[in-house]
Design a protein around this motif. Structure first.
Motif, short mmCIF file in Angstrom:
data_model
loop_
_atom_site.label_atom_id
_atom_site.label_comp_id
_atom_site.label_asym_id
_atom_site.label_seq_id
_atom_site.Cartn_x
_atom_site.Cartn_y
_atom_site.Cartn_z
N VAL A 28 1.43 121.37 23.29
CA VAL A 28 2.63 120.53 23.25
C VAL A 28 3.84 121.39 23.65
N ALA B 286 1.65 115.00 16.82
CA ALA B 286 1.86 115.23 18.25
C ALA B 286 0.77 116.13 18.86
N ALA C 63 5.43 116.74 12.31
CA ALA C 63 5.54 116.45 13.74
C ALA C 63 4.32 116.97 14.49
N ARG D 17 6.62 107.90 18.05
CA ARG D 17 5.99 107.86 19.37
C ARG D 17 6.74 106.88 20.24
N TRP E 185 6.59 112.18 22.26
CA TRP E 185 6.84 112.16 20.83
C TRP E 185 8.29 112.58 20.60
N TRP E 186 8.95 112.00 19.62
CA TRP E 186 10.33 112.35 19.30
C TRP E 186 10.39 112.79 17.84
N TRP E 187 11.29 113.73 17.55
CA TRP E 187 11.33 114.34 16.20
C TRP E 187 12.75 114.73 15.84
N VAL F 66 9.50 111.19 12.79
CA VAL F 66 8.70 111.44 13.99
C VAL F 66 8.31 110.09 14.56
N ILE G 239 7.92 121.67 23.12
CA ILE G 239 8.99 121.19 22.24
C ILE G 239 10.33 121.50 22.89
N LEU H 168 7.28 116.98 22.74
CA LEU H 168 7.89 116.63 21.46
C LEU H 168 9.38 116.91 21.64
#
Ligand SMILES: NC(=O)c1ccc[n+]([C@@H]2O[C@H](COP(=O)([O-])OP(=O)(O)OC[C@H]3O[C@@H](n4cnc5c(N)ncnc54)[C@H](OP(=O)(O)O)[C@@H]3O)[C@@H](O)[C@H]2O)c1
Length: 195
Positions: free
Chosen positions: A52, A104, A100, A83, A88-90, A81, A54, A72
């Motif tokens: 992932v 993710a 997260a 989708r 993915w957003w956090w 968190v 970030i 992310l």
């Protein structure tokens, strides 16, 4: 290193900076003087090897995810968190990193952290396992965005990485004409941990 649900995550930062440790200019854009093919290819390969990536919302919006990598994205506008179609957003203030990562990238592995500044700061505090720092020694951006906010107060990025427990490998010259070099900083293993 972080363990979540029995899976291990290693955090690798990636930045290209000017001689004065800036990642962007006074307008918030990455200048052409910090864009180099040799570093870009190395960086893309590192992203391909991660489970992932970030990054901050602005970087996400500025760099379309053409390869469809697992992203992310940090934003204060998220309630925890979430989708979404693009990633993915956090929001770190609303949910812990472990939550997260558990959704993710549940398989564990290398987590690539390409910034920007507040994202670099967040993981400097959490602890990088590696930080891949490319520096363009000819370039100065005195009013630019620093790689870590604390650079504005005087310490260099090298000093901050050292203070966080990382040690530098030998510097590798990526492009001698551009005085572009890469230093990989790595976390020292505790004396009790096998190599
Ligand atoms: N040279 C390099 O290696 C390098 C690396 C990275 C970026 N850059 C360049 O730097 C510029 C953008 O970087 P940037 O630092 O300004 O922006 P950024 O990190 O890409 O995005 C900033 C946004 O991310 C969200 N965010 C970041 N940290 C957060 C936190 N801890 N909690 C909640 N939300 C958080 C916020 O979104 P909300 O506003 O939605 O809350 C914030 O406004 C671009 O030009 C980019 O190309 C260069």
């Amino acid at each position: 290193m972080l363990e979540v649900n029995g899976r291990r995550y290693a955090f690798h930062g990636h930045a290209i900076v000017s001689a004065d440790d800036r990642i962007a200019d006074a307008t918030g854009e990455t200048p052409a003087s910090l864009r180099h093919e040799a570093d870009w290819l190395r960086f893309q390969a590192a992203l391909d090897a991660s489970v992932v990536t970030i990054l901050g919302r602005l970087g996400h919006e500025a760099n379309p995810n053409r390869k469809g990598r697992n992203r992310l994205v940090l934003s204060s506008a998220i309630s925890g968190v979430e989708r979404r179609a693009d990633a993915w957003w956090w929001n770190p203030a609303a949910a812990p990193l472990a939550d997260a990562l558990a959704v993710a990238a549940p398989e564990g592995g290398i987590v690539a952290v390409p910034g920007g500044m507040r994202v670099f700061d967040l993981f400097l505090a959490a602890g990088y396992d590696e930080f891949h720092l490319t520096r363009a020694a000819h370039v100065l951006i005195p009013d630019g965005t620093p790689v870590f906010a604390a650079v504005r107060d005087g310490p260099t990025a090298d000093a901050l990485l050292a203070a966080s427990g990382l040690r530098p490998d030998a510097q590798v010259m990526l492009d001698p004409a551009a005085q572009l070099s890469l230093t990989v900083w790595r976390r020292e293993k505790p004396a009790t941990e096998p190599a």
